[in-house]
Design an enzyme around this catalytic site. Sequence first.
Site, PDB file in Angstrom:
ATOM      1  N   ALA A 174       0.837  -1.200   0.000  1.00 20.80           N
ATOM      2  CA  ALA A 174       0.000   0.000   0.000  1.00 20.80           C
ATOM      3  C   ALA A 174       0.872   1.250   0.000  1.00 20.80           C
ATOM      4  O   ALA A 174       0.587   2.226  -0.702  1.00 20.80           O
ATOM      5  CB  ALA A 174      -0.936  -0.013   1.209  1.00 20.80           C
ATOM      6  N   ASP A 175       1.942   1.235   0.782  1.00 20.68           N
ATOM      7  CA  ASP A 175       2.895   2.349   0.775  1.00 20.68           C
ATOM      8  C   ASP A 175       3.576   2.485  -0.579  1.00 20.68           C
ATOM      9  O   ASP A 175       3.693   3.580  -1.134  1.00 20.68           O
ATOM     10  CB  ASP A 175       3.970   2.128   1.849  1.00 20.68           C
ATOM     11  CG  ASP A 175       3.543   2.615   3.219  1.00 20.68           C
ATOM     12  OD1 ASP A 175       3.053   3.746   3.319  1.00 20.68           O
ATOM     13  OD2 ASP A 175       3.721   1.859   4.188  1.00 20.68           O
ATOM     14  N   LEU A 176       4.059   1.372  -1.100  1.00 21.78           N
ATOM     15  CA  LEU A 176       4.839   1.414  -2.333  1.00 21.78           C
ATOM     16  C   LEU A 176       4.007   1.900  -3.512  1.00 21.78           C
ATOM     17  O   LEU A 176       4.453   2.746  -4.297  1.00 21.78           O
ATOM     18  CB  LEU A 176       5.425   0.028  -2.623  1.00 21.78           C
ATOM     19  CG  LEU A 176       6.445  -0.476  -1.599  1.00 21.78           C
ATOM     20  CD1 LEU A 176       6.755  -1.949  -1.832  1.00 21.78           C
ATOM     21  CD2 LEU A 176       7.727   0.339  -1.664  1.00 21.78           C
ATOM     22  N   GLY A 179       3.404   5.655  -3.318  1.00 16.73           N
ATOM     23  CA  GLY A 179       4.569   6.413  -3.754  1.00 16.73           C
ATOM     24  C   GLY A 179       4.728   6.425  -5.253  1.00 16.73           C
ATOM     25  O   GLY A 179       5.045   7.462  -5.853  1.00 16.73           O
TER      26      GLY A 179
END
Length: 402
Positions: A174-176, A179
């Site tokens: 989810a973070d990647l 970004g």
Amino acid sequence: MEKAPSGPLKGLRVLDLTRVLAGPTCTQMLGDLGAEVIKIERPGAGDDTRGFAPPFWPNTQESAYFLGVNRNKKSLTLDIAAPEGQEIIHRLLETCDILVENFKVGALAKYGLGYEQLKAKHPGLIYCSITGFGQTGPYAPRPGYDALIQGMGGVMSLTGEPDGLPQKVGVPVADLFAGLYGCIGILAALRHRERTGQGQQIDIGMLDTSVAWLANQGMNYLATGENPPRLGNQHPNIAPYQVFPTKDGHIVLSVGNDPTFERFCKSFGCEQLLADERFQTNANRVANRDAVTEALTPVMQSRTTAEWVAALEERKIGCGPINKLSEVFADPHVQARGCVVPLQHASGETVKVIANPVRLSGTPADYRIPPPQLGEHAEEVLSGLLGMSAAELQALKDKGVV
């Protein structure tokens, strides 16, 4: 000596007010593509991920986590709550094209650094905000963390064994993804600014991006109104496309269409399956996936993983071993593609980082700056870029601003 930028974003400058993973992923991509990235960190503490350890890189004080998303950046420690720190941010913005931040919604406005406060003075500024839930909507004030976004975004309901617990993906996707979507938005905004001279704000919510990459499973729900079940290592729309046990381990078998299934059956003594209506089309095989698994499991257990890989590749049938990371980084193809890059760290140690996967033939990613030590580039940025005297810099250090 620091290598000069050579990528397609050469000449652009990014003010990086991000930490942890989603924002730093975005800004590292910009840095890899040639932009100059100035990373602002808290004095004395820095990016939270500096302490996300063990493991630390051997003989350094840097966590492996931090090293993974902070190359091609210059570190400047700055207390943005102090008026002097805010003044420095404003001076830096006079030289910057892009600002990327992942503060909670409204947090930077307290320091006069919200987009609405900056756009009149900096009409060409591209301002990318990455948060858990975006700038609007009922959840906007909430903090966002990868695991809870995976849960709220639906992917955990799809991941895991049918009779087991919901499972998150083993890396913080989810973070990647947030970004990377942020980087895509910035590149689009740069193109718009080329045409009009106008900047804009890019609003990236981790929940939005997680819904976006539900992909075929999201569409399966929209088409049927039914929640897709957890299928373990099986595919919701193709069969057989799953993990099978072999004589000495496991393998992924990927049979993508009916001719490939026919070729598999004729090659490995399963011709009788082709006369069974349950197996004659992909749609039938998906409807009878348990029967497919039951029929093929003893076949797949008759050979070792290496034997299957050789035999299936010879017949152009999709397959692959399930590698541990030691096997991934030792793989001859991964090595031939240069997926690991050594960099000389300021500690004197050589650190290895995972290469940027975007392979541009004319302007490839470059690796100019190793992940920085905390505040490593303060003098270069403040004196070299802003023309601050040694006495002014020392005064800021004495007050804890820098």
